[in-house]
Design a protein around this motif. Structure first.
Motif, PDB file in Angstrom:
ATOM      1  N   ILE A 180     -95.304 -34.965 -85.711  1.00 53.19           N
ATOM      2  CA  ILE A 180     -96.765 -35.078 -85.693  1.00 53.19           C
ATOM      3  C   ILE A 180     -97.293 -35.135 -84.269  1.00 53.19           C
ATOM      4  CG2 ILE A 180     -96.871 -36.240 -87.925  1.00 53.19           C
ATOM      5  CD1 ILE A 180     -97.349 -38.865 -86.373  1.00 53.19           C
ATOM      6  N   THR A 181     -96.412 -35.395 -83.288  1.00 52.60           N
ATOM      7  CA  THR A 181     -96.851 -35.464 -81.895  1.00 52.60           C
ATOM      8  C   THR A 181     -97.040 -34.085 -81.273  1.00 52.60           C
ATOM      9  OG1 THR A 181     -94.574 -35.542 -81.066  1.00 52.60           O
ATOM     10  CG2 THR A 181     -95.636 -37.650 -81.589  1.00 52.60           C
ATOM     11  N   ALA A 182     -96.713 -33.008 -82.024  1.00 53.11           N
ATOM     12  CA  ALA A 182     -96.737 -31.657 -81.463  1.00 53.11           C
ATOM     13  C   ALA A 182     -98.054 -30.930 -81.655  1.00 53.11           C
ATOM     14  CB  ALA A 182     -95.610 -30.829 -82.087  1.00 53.11           C
ATOM     15  N   ASP A 183     -99.024 -31.540 -82.324  1.00 51.24           N
ATOM     16  CA  ASP A 183    -100.250 -30.820 -82.685  1.00 51.24           C
ATOM     17  C   ASP A 183    -101.537 -31.506 -82.252  1.00 51.24           C
ATOM     18  OD1 ASP A 183     -99.524 -28.409 -83.938  1.00 51.24           O
ATOM     19  OD2 ASP A 183     -98.945 -29.464 -85.756  1.00 51.24           O
ATOM     20  N   LEU A 184    -101.465 -32.535 -81.436  1.00 51.47           N
ATOM     21  CA  LEU A 184    -102.663 -33.318 -81.138  1.00 51.47           C
ATOM     22  C   LEU A 184    -103.754 -32.513 -80.443  1.00 51.47           C
ATOM     23  CD1 LEU A 184    -100.686 -35.660 -81.851  1.00 51.47           C
ATOM     24  CD2 LEU A 184    -101.926 -37.034 -80.175  1.00 51.47           C
ATOM     25  N   THR A 185    -103.378 -31.618 -79.521  1.00 52.33           N
ATOM     26  CA  THR A 185    -104.413 -30.858 -78.825  1.00 52.33           C
ATOM     27  C   THR A 185    -105.112 -29.864 -79.771  1.00 52.33           C
ATOM     28  OG1 THR A 185    -102.756 -29.254 -78.056  1.00 52.33           O
ATOM     29  CG2 THR A 185    -103.317 -31.063 -76.569  1.00 52.33           C
ATOM     30  N   LYS A 186    -104.440 -29.468 -80.846  1.00 52.36           N
ATOM     31  CA  LYS A 186    -105.036 -28.552 -81.819  1.00 52.36           C
ATOM     32  C   LYS A 186    -105.892 -29.295 -82.833  1.00 52.36           C
ATOM     33  CE  LYS A 186    -101.164 -25.271 -81.667  1.00 52.36           C
ATOM     34  NZ  LYS A 186    -100.072 -24.649 -82.457  1.00 52.36           N
ATOM     35  N   THR A 187    -105.396 -30.458 -83.283  1.00 53.74           N
ATOM     36  CA  THR A 187    -106.064 -31.181 -84.367  1.00 53.74           C
ATOM     37  C   THR A 187    -107.073 -32.203 -83.872  1.00 53.74           C
ATOM     38  OG1 THR A 187    -104.293 -32.833 -84.480  1.00 53.74           O
ATOM     39  CG2 THR A 187    -104.053 -30.870 -85.858  1.00 53.74           C
ATOM     40  N   GLY A 188    -107.069 -32.461 -82.556  1.00 52.66           N
ATOM     41  CA  GLY A 188    -108.023 -33.419 -82.017  1.00 52.66           C
ATOM     42  C   GLY A 188    -107.541 -34.849 -82.070  1.00 52.66           C
ATOM     43  N   GLY A 189    -106.239 -35.043 -82.101  1.00 56.76           N
ATOM     44  CA  GLY A 189    -105.689 -36.392 -82.124  1.00 56.76           C
ATOM     45  C   GLY A 189    -104.743 -36.586 -83.289  1.00 56.76           C
ATOM     46  N   PHE A 190    -104.130 -37.743 -83.340  1.00 65.35           N
ATOM     47  CA  PHE A 190    -103.255 -38.071 -84.462  1.00 65.35           C
ATOM     48  C   PHE A 190    -104.016 -37.936 -85.774  1.00 65.35           C
ATOM     49  CE2 PHE A 190    -100.868 -40.574 -81.210  1.00 65.35           C
ATOM     50  CZ  PHE A 190     -99.620 -40.012 -81.423  1.00 65.35           C
ATOM     51  N   PHE A 191    -103.421 -37.218 -86.717  1.00 67.75           N
ATOM     52  CA  PHE A 191    -104.005 -37.059 -88.058  1.00 67.75           C
ATOM     53  C   PHE A 191    -105.437 -36.515 -88.000  1.00 67.75           C
ATOM     54  CE2 PHE A 191    -100.939 -40.572 -88.067  1.00 67.75           C
ATOM     55  CZ  PHE A 191    -100.006 -40.074 -88.975  1.00 67.75           C
ATOM     56  N   GLY A 192    -105.663 -35.647 -87.023  1.00 68.63           N
ATOM     57  CA  GLY A 192    -106.997 -35.065 -86.888  1.00 68.63           C
ATOM     58  C   GLY A 192    -108.060 -36.098 -86.612  1.00 68.63           C
ATOM     59  N   SER A 193    -107.686 -37.162 -85.910  1.00 72.48           N
ATOM     60  CA  SER A 193    -108.562 -38.289 -85.578  1.00 72.48           C
ATOM     61  C   SER A 193    -108.937 -39.141 -86.790  1.00 72.48           C
ATOM     62  CB  SER A 193    -109.835 -37.812 -84.860  1.00 72.48           C
ATOM     63  OG  SER A 193    -109.504 -37.275 -83.596  1.00 72.48           O
ATOM     64  N   GLN A 194    -108.293 -38.874 -87.932  1.00 72.64           N
ATOM     65  CA  GLN A 194    -108.477 -39.744 -89.081  1.00 72.64           C
ATOM     66  C   GLN A 194    -107.558 -40.960 -88.944  1.00 72.64           C
ATOM     67  OE1 GLN A 194    -110.895 -39.033 -91.502  1.00 72.64           O
ATOM     68  NE2 GLN A 194    -111.341 -37.487 -89.933  1.00 72.64           N
ATOM     69  N   ALA A 195    -107.809 -41.971 -89.721  1.00 74.98           N
ATOM     70  CA  ALA A 195    -106.990 -43.180 -89.657  1.00 74.98           C
ATOM     71  C   ALA A 195    -105.545 -42.854 -90.037  1.00 74.98           C
ATOM     72  CB  ALA A 195    -107.543 -44.247 -90.596  1.00 74.98           C
ATOM     73  N   PRO A 196    -104.576 -43.415 -89.327  1.00 74.82           N
ATOM     74  CA  PRO A 196    -103.179 -43.195 -89.692  1.00 74.82           C
ATOM     75  C   PRO A 196    -102.852 -43.893 -91.004  1.00 74.82           C
ATOM     76  CG  PRO A 196    -103.339 -44.839 -87.954  1.00 74.82           C
ATOM     77  CD  PRO A 196    -104.719 -44.290 -88.156  1.00 74.82           C
ATOM     78  N   PRO A 197    -101.781 -43.500 -91.680  1.00 74.13           N
ATOM     79  CA  PRO A 197    -101.406 -44.181 -92.928  1.00 74.13           C
ATOM     80  C   PRO A 197    -101.083 -45.639 -92.661  1.00 74.13           C
ATOM     81  CG  PRO A 197     -99.631 -42.762 -92.145  1.00 74.13           C
ATOM     82  CD  PRO A 197    -100.822 -42.441 -91.306  1.00 74.13           C
ATOM     83  N   ASP A 198    -101.389 -46.488 -93.617  1.00 76.32           N
ATOM     84  CA  ASP A 198    -101.108 -47.917 -93.488  1.00 76.32           C
ATOM     85  C   ASP A 198     -99.757 -48.194 -94.141  1.00 76.32           C
ATOM     86  OD1 ASP A 198    -101.287 -50.578 -92.963  1.00 76.32           O
ATOM     87  OD2 ASP A 198    -102.786 -51.022 -94.496  1.00 76.32           O
ATOM     88  N   LEU A 199     -98.697 -48.092 -93.357  1.00 76.83           N
ATOM     89  CA  LEU A 199     -97.347 -48.278 -93.881  1.00 76.83           C
ATOM     90  C   LEU A 199     -97.094 -49.741 -94.208  1.00 76.83           C
ATOM     91  CD1 LEU A 199     -95.345 -46.031 -91.379  1.00 76.83           C
ATOM     92  CD2 LEU A 199     -96.228 -45.422 -93.632  1.00 76.83           C
TER      93      LEU A 199
END
Length: 360
Positions: free
Chosen positions: A199-218
């Motif tokens: 998931i660290t390979a796409d941040l510049t494309k998606t605009g941040g972790f999880f597309g700037s949405q909240a990460p999952p609450d594990l």
């Protein structure tokens, strides 16, 4: 029972807080944490090696815990961090020590060894080999496994998140502040070690972790942290903010210049005892070229002891017993820092010993 004491001293930039344990006459081991953690994450190692007769210390690095919290990006550079570790060493009244690092802490101790080998009885890095992270993004991209990350699709491979931090520091800082508890659990969960795009390979494309949405609450149980350490890490971020967390990633150009072989002692070659623990299920190892990831380390370290554990990034907490045993074996067999002469049983700092590896 080992008593871990808390201390603070006035360093050049500001106060440095550190934990210490063990006999003050014993050989010194300094532990350096990574991102986004604190000195307390070394608790299993502090307890173990204090019991073995070492004097052990671990400081909160700049921006973490109770140490100096700076808003100057340059205070998070490798040059600045090395200076802090040298001030800690002087404060502890020692000329040299064993330095053990993890994550950014590994980059710090490798940088320290490259510039000041005379201060090192040995250096041990968990998860990060020599001449990688401390050289910045340009170097890290050269280690990417291009079968997994074709350059046309993933020009920065799994290190894309570092580019995102450099280009969008304020946005990244806000995201960390908003979701730090969830991110901490995510970063400390047990990575499955499968060879797949991160998931660290796409941040510049998606605009941040999880597309700037909240990460999952594990669930908390997925993390390798216990509640005491988790709460302390979260409290550190709440007290200091997330500026420092991101700032470590914003000094890539300066770090590469600082660690240029022309500026390092001995052209960056290390003859001191070195230890590298590879975390086989960590995304850094799984997603890197097995050759390029450790190439410069093997070329430049003449006295390197390499081992591998099947674990992910937080090896010292995920597998503390195994980590401690491997560090103890290296200290005994490859350095002059073992605190007890086994032939006499006398505590004598600096004496090597003969220890059957099966006894560790």
């Amino acid at each position: 029972m080992v008593i871990i004491s808390s201390h603070t001293f006035a360093a050049s930039k500001g106060p440095i807080h550190y934990l210490a344990a063990g006999p003050t006459t014993g050989p010194l081991i300094v532990f350096v944490h990574g991102c986004p953690f604190i000195a307390m994450t070394w608790r299993p190692q502090l307890e173990c090696f204090a019991n073995l007769g070492f004097y052990v210390a671990a400081a909160d690095t700049t921006g973490y815990g109770q140490s100096f919290n700076s808003r100057q990006v340059s205070d998070y550079s490798m040059e600045s961090q090395v200076a802090d570790q040298l001030e800690l060493l002087s404060h502890l009244g020692r000329e040299k020590a064993i330095f053990v690092g993890h994550d950014w802490g590994s980059a710090i101790i490798w940088s320290l060894a490259a510039h000041h080998p005379e201060k090192c009885l040995g250096v041990a890095a968990l998860g990060i080999p020599y001449r990688t992270v401390e050289l910045g993004l340009e170097k890290l991209v050269s280690t990417v496994d291009r079968e997994l990350y074709p350059e046309t699709k993933y020009p920065y491979g799994q290190w894309d998140y570092m580019l995102y931090y450099e280009q969008n520091p304020e946005k990244a800082e806000v995201y960390f502040a908003q979701h730090f508890e969830r991110l901490t659990k995510l970063f400390t969960t047990r990575y499955d070690g499968l060879r797949k795009a991160s998931i660290t390979a796409d941040l510049t494309k998606t605009g941040g972790f999880f597309g700037s949405q909240a990460p999952p609450d594990l669930p908390f149980e997925a993390s390798v942290l216990d509640h005491e350490i988790f709460n302390a890490v979260v409290a550190s971020e709440r007290n200091n903010g997330s500026f420092g967390i991101i700032a470590y990633y914003r000094n890539g150009v300066a770090n590469r210049a600082y660690n240029d072989p022309k500026r390092c002692a001995n052209g960056a070659k290390l003859d001191i005892p070195c230890f590298y623990l590879d975390c086989s299920a960590d995304l850094a190892s799984v997603n890197s070229s097995s050759t390029n990831w450790t190439a410069e380390m093997r070329e430049l370290c003449s006295n390197i002891f390499e081992v591998q554990l099947n674990c992910r990034h937080m090896v010292a907490l995920e597998k503390p017993t195994e980590t401690n045993a491997l560090l103890a074996r290296w200290l005994c067999e490859h350095t002059q820092a073992w605190p007890v002469d086994r032939s006499s049983g006398i505590l004598k700092p600096g004496n090597p010993c003969t220890l059957d590896r099966n006894e560790i």
